[in-house]
Design a protein around this motif. Structure first.
Motif, mmCIF file in Angstrom:
data_model
loop_
_atom_site.group_PDB
_atom_site.id
_atom_site.type_symbol
_atom_site.label_atom_id
_atom_site.label_comp_id
_atom_site.label_asym_id
_atom_site.label_seq_id
_atom_site.Cartn_x
_atom_site.Cartn_y
_atom_site.Cartn_z
ATOM 1 N N GLN A 343 0.650 -1.080 0.005
ATOM 2 C CA GLN A 343 -0.090 0.049 -0.043
ATOM 3 C C GLN A 343 0.909 1.346 0.101
ATOM 4 N N GLY A 344 2.129 1.163 0.271
ATOM 5 C CA GLY A 344 2.996 2.296 0.194
ATOM 6 C C GLY A 344 3.136 2.920 1.651
ATOM 7 N N PHE A 345 2.918 2.126 2.819
ATOM 8 C CA PHE A 345 3.056 2.437 4.054
ATOM 9 C C PHE A 345 4.277 1.958 4.747
ATOM 10 N N VAL A 346 4.956 2.532 5.591
ATOM 11 C CA VAL A 346 6.152 2.035 6.414
ATOM 12 C C VAL A 346 5.586 1.912 7.806
ATOM 13 N N PHE A 347 5.442 0.584 8.355
ATOM 14 C CA PHE A 347 5.040 0.408 9.862
ATOM 15 C C PHE A 347 6.370 0.309 10.666
ATOM 16 N N VAL A 348 6.492 1.395 11.503
ATOM 17 C CA VAL A 348 7.778 1.384 12.249
ATOM 18 C C VAL A 348 7.435 0.812 13.754
ATOM 19 N N LEU A 349 7.927 -0.200 14.276
ATOM 20 C CA LEU A 349 7.183 -1.037 15.445
ATOM 21 C C LEU A 349 8.510 -1.265 16.385
ATOM 22 N N ASP A 350 8.221 -0.932 17.713
ATOM 23 C CA ASP A 350 9.285 -1.402 18.705
ATOM 24 C C ASP A 350 9.617 -2.957 18.529
ATOM 25 N N ARG A 351 10.862 -3.101 18.560
ATOM 26 C CA ARG A 351 11.369 -4.350 18.386
ATOM 27 C C ARG A 351 11.028 -5.355 19.607
ATOM 28 N N ASP A 352 10.762 -4.859 20.662
ATOM 29 C CA ASP A 352 10.676 -5.876 21.924
ATOM 30 C C ASP A 352 8.800 -6.056 22.031
ATOM 31 N N THR A 353 8.356 -5.005 21.662
ATOM 32 C CA THR A 353 6.777 -5.195 22.024
ATOM 33 C C THR A 353 5.811 -5.142 20.758
ATOM 34 N N GLY A 354 6.283 -4.518 19.664
ATOM 35 C CA GLY A 354 5.375 -4.473 18.407
ATOM 36 C C GLY A 354 4.722 -3.213 18.537
ATOM 37 N N GLU A 355 4.578 -2.430 19.499
ATOM 38 C CA GLU A 355 3.974 -1.262 19.463
ATOM 39 C C GLU A 355 4.531 0.027 18.683
ATOM 40 N N PRO A 356 3.581 0.510 17.933
ATOM 41 C CA PRO A 356 4.053 1.551 17.048
ATOM 42 C C PRO A 356 4.988 2.837 17.680
ATOM 43 N N ILE A 357 6.020 2.905 16.843
ATOM 44 C CA ILE A 357 6.868 4.071 17.211
ATOM 45 C C ILE A 357 6.290 5.409 16.955
ATOM 46 N N PHE A 358 5.723 5.518 15.649
ATOM 47 C CA PHE A 358 4.885 6.697 15.365
ATOM 48 C C PHE A 358 3.093 6.388 15.409
ATOM 49 N N PRO A 359 2.300 7.189 15.695
ATOM 50 C CA PRO A 359 1.146 6.961 15.982
ATOM 51 C C PRO A 359 0.288 6.287 14.552
#
Length: 712
Positions: A343-359
């Motif tokens: 889709q053209g997104f970049v999902f940036v996720l915390d490597r330990d938890t999977g929580e998003p770095i950006f909203p």
């Protein structure tokens, strides 16, 4: 939507021991290109800096190796394999899926291994894996449905691995192995003494689940399995209809994985559930389809996941393994996972938890009007980084190469359903942008470890979804040609074209198939699958396959019996997309939307802002005077080096390019003999840096080649 981590194991002592006795390293050295994507972190990065911005103009062809493993007159092969280089030896596979070991400094063949023993062979293979411990070194790779291990020194099978050096990957995928199609298009990853694999499946009704599995590198024994369609009692079971694990399929990792050895985690990017474009039989969110998935690499236990598409109806597979990255936020280093999408997104996720770095916001999307279907009401949209591919179009975006073609495109556009991205498939037809091929594709992104910059290639073209109903009660035929034509429309037209005209180098035209391919070989390919095409033995009866062959080979029409006319493999109403996987074009064959059609992006991951975005490639015939380059479609990815360069090929102009990573300026280009639909690699031997790439076949040399470049 993000989910909390269940647990995380830090394998400190084990990791120290692993690194001391096993040369599978986490980060790539400048001398070697150790894994498919450079290192276990999938960085596509090299510390090599001999070739740099101020001298790259002086590189030239150092050597070329022709495979010569396909008979004269064969259709030109399309190699997608990125070579690996270990201790001065290059390991790579041809378009026919034959394994080669070459001297990485000269291109001289050391040995070759034919996993098909002289038979037909073939299939898409994008790389191999290397394992070494206590003087034992092995190459592991896929050939058809088989995982094979050979000695890296001499190319001989490891006879005590599996059965005489091979493991059947169809065993353990829920259903009868004899009816299954699976293949390792992308290689698995090594963690300690485990080879962790996903695999490609048929994208059809009745596909099995794409379990992730780990095999012992030494014995070939299955060590653990993760169910990507959960069983009762497993996390995510409630996101499917009751007991869907018995019937639902897909959710497979075909694009590859990444490994964090310090944390003992493997990260997988998963594809969509099957069938790709209609999900009335799999209502729900459908975990772990379209997920970034973190598992304990030693045990296969679930750690966390993040789903990028809920109840996928668009074949928006995650197309490349996650890049394991480090970025700065508020002055703090954060280890993260960066997942690019179609889709053209970049999902940036915390490597330990999977929580998003950006909203990330859940936004409402259009509902489905297909019978029995319930599209998921929302989808996740990252607020940062902004999309790197076009996600919306209007009539003003239709190409205006000619007034006549533009008018025809407008009429077509007005007749279709389009309400922006995530417009569900519809019986009236649907416009889709980005299409099934992206946005991003399997070439993946390159992560510059010096600057925390991500380099991404995107395709920027539209696609059409054309849904047809397959009602067994309505499509019974009275003759072989009629039945074969119906079957072709439902099962073959999406890739090979409604008029059998084909789709470029990947899906061949079939108008003259009888002049270049025996009926017996064609039947074998239809039944068992080959290359990008799955096998259809589960979807079609023997009589139906014979009717399809009669249609393709233009045989004399014959009346068929009531029994043969029935669709005994499946008597349910089904819906098929017959125009998928191809660019929407105008009457003259040009992309339906205005350029650019391919772009290279430089993304600062710490800020989430783009440094630059430039068209990649050019079609001079369609470039207007004074206008920017048109850009070209391409699936291979970039690599980035400490020398300040990006190397990338993979477009129809057949050029391999060196690009200044600071500004996107092309500094060097070389026209290859054919399209290099593969990601390059770089390495040093004897103090000299080389850049190497697999090149597709030609009429004169259908097998293709490997080429290497160095300073004069």
């Amino acid at each position: 939507m993000g989910h909390s981590k269940i647990y995380l194991t830090i394998l400190t002592l084990t990791t120290v021991f692993f690194l001391s006795c096993n040369s599978n390293q986490t980060s790539n050295s400048k001398e070697q290109w150790f894994t498919h994507r450079g290192d276990l972190e999938s960085s596509n990065y090299s510390g090599a800096e001999q070739i740099k911005v101020d001298n790259v103009k002086d590189i030239e062809l150092a050597w070329s190796f022709n495979m010569n493993d396909m008979p004269d007159g064969s259709r030109a092969g399309l190699s997608q394999c990125t070579p690996i280089v270990v201790k001065g030896v290059m390991y790579t596979m041809s378009a026919k899926a034959i394994l080669y070991a070459l001297d990485a400094a000269t291109g001289k063949q050391i040995w070759q291994f034919d996993p098909f023993n002289g038979q037909q062979g073939g299939g898409t293979v994008r790389g191999v894996a290397y394992w070494e411990k206590n003087g034992d070194s092995r190459i592991l790779f896929g050939a058809g449905p088989t995982l094979i291990a050979v000695n890296a020194e001499d190319g001989k099978p490891i006879t005590d691995f599996g059965k005489n050096g091979a493991v059947d990957l169809r065993i353990g995928l829920r259903d009868d192995p004899s009816d299954l199609f699976t293949a390792l298009t992308s290689p698995g990853v090594i963690y300690e003494d485990l080879y962790i694999v996903g695999g490609r499946l048929e994208d059809l009704y009745g596909s099995p689940p794409g379990y992730i599995r780990a095999y012992n590198v030494i014995t070939g024994e299955l060590t653990w399995t993760f169910h990507t369609i959960p069983k009762p009692g497993e996390p995510g079971y409630e996101t499917w209809p009751k007991e869907a694990y018995k019937t639902a399929g897909g959710a497979n990792n075909w694009a590859g994985m990444s490994v964090d050895t310090k944390r003992g985690l493997v990260f997988a990017s998963l594809g969509s559930p099957s069938y790709d474009f209609y999900g009335a039989d799999r209502l729900g969110q459908n975990l772990y389809g379209n997920c970034v998935l973190a598992l304990d690499a030693a045990t296969g236990d679930y750690v966390w996941h993040y789903q990028t598409v809920h109840h996928d109806l668009w074949d928006y597979d995650l197309p490349a393994p996650p890049n394991l990255v480090t970025l700065k936020k508020d002055g703090i280093d954060i280890d993260a996972v960066a997942q690019i999408t179609k889709q053209g997104f970049v999902f940036v996720l915390d490597r330990d938890t999977g929580e998003p770095i950006f909203p990330i916001e859940e936004k409402s999307v259009p509902e489905s009007f297909m019978p029995g279907e319930k599209a998921w009401p929302t989808q996740p949209f990252p607020t940062r980084p902004l999309p790197f591919a076009r996600q919306y179009m209007t009539v003003e975006d239709l190409n205006d190469v000619s007034a006549e073609n533009n008018l025809a495109l407008q009429k077509q556009f007005d007749s279709l359903r389009y309400e922006g991205m995530y417009t569900p498939p519809d019986l009236k037809g649907t416009v889709m942008i980005p299409g099934t091929r992206g946005g991003a594709q399997w070439g993946g992104a390159a992560f510059d470890k010096e600057t925390n910059t991500l380099y991404i290639r995107s395709m920027d073209v539209a696609e059409l979804i054309t849904i047809v109903e397959r009602d067994p009660a309505k499509i019974k035929a009275t003759s072989t040609i009629e039945q074969g034509g119906n079957l072709y429309k439902n099962y073959c037209a999406a890739c090979h074209g409604a008029n059998r005209q084909g789709n470029g180098a990947v899906f061949p035209e079939l108008t003259n198939v009888k002049s270049r391919l025996s009926k017996e070989i064609a039947k074998t390919k239809i039944t068992g699958g080959v290359g990008q095409m799955p096998g259809f033995s589960r979807a079609l009866t023997d009589d139906e396959i014979e009717s399809l062959l009669a249609f393709l080979y233009e045989e004399e029409d014959r009346v068929i019996s009531e029994e043969a006319a029935s669709t005994s493999q499946n008597d349910k109403i089904e819906y098929y997309n017959i125009s998928g996987y191809t660019t929407w074009i105008d009457q003259s064959g040009n992309p339906a939307i205005k350029p650019p059609w391919g772009t290279l992006h430089s993304l600062d991951l710490s800020s989430g802002e783009y440094n630059w975005q430039v068209p990649l490639g050019n079609n001079p015939e369609l470039q207007k005077d004074g206008a920017p380059l048109t850009g070209l479609e391409g699936k291979s990815g970039p690599i980035v080096t400490a020398g300040g360069l990006i190397f990338i090929g993979g477009a129809e102009d057949k050029l391999l390019r060196a690009i200044d990573k600071s500004n996107g300026q092309t500094l060097w280009e070389y026209e290859l003999p054919a399209m290099a639909n593969a990601t390059a690699c770089t390495y040093e031997v004897g103090g000299k840096q080389y850049v190497s790439i697999s090149v597709g076949g030609t009429t004169e040399n259908p097998s293709g080649s490997v080429m290497a470049f160095a300073l004069k």
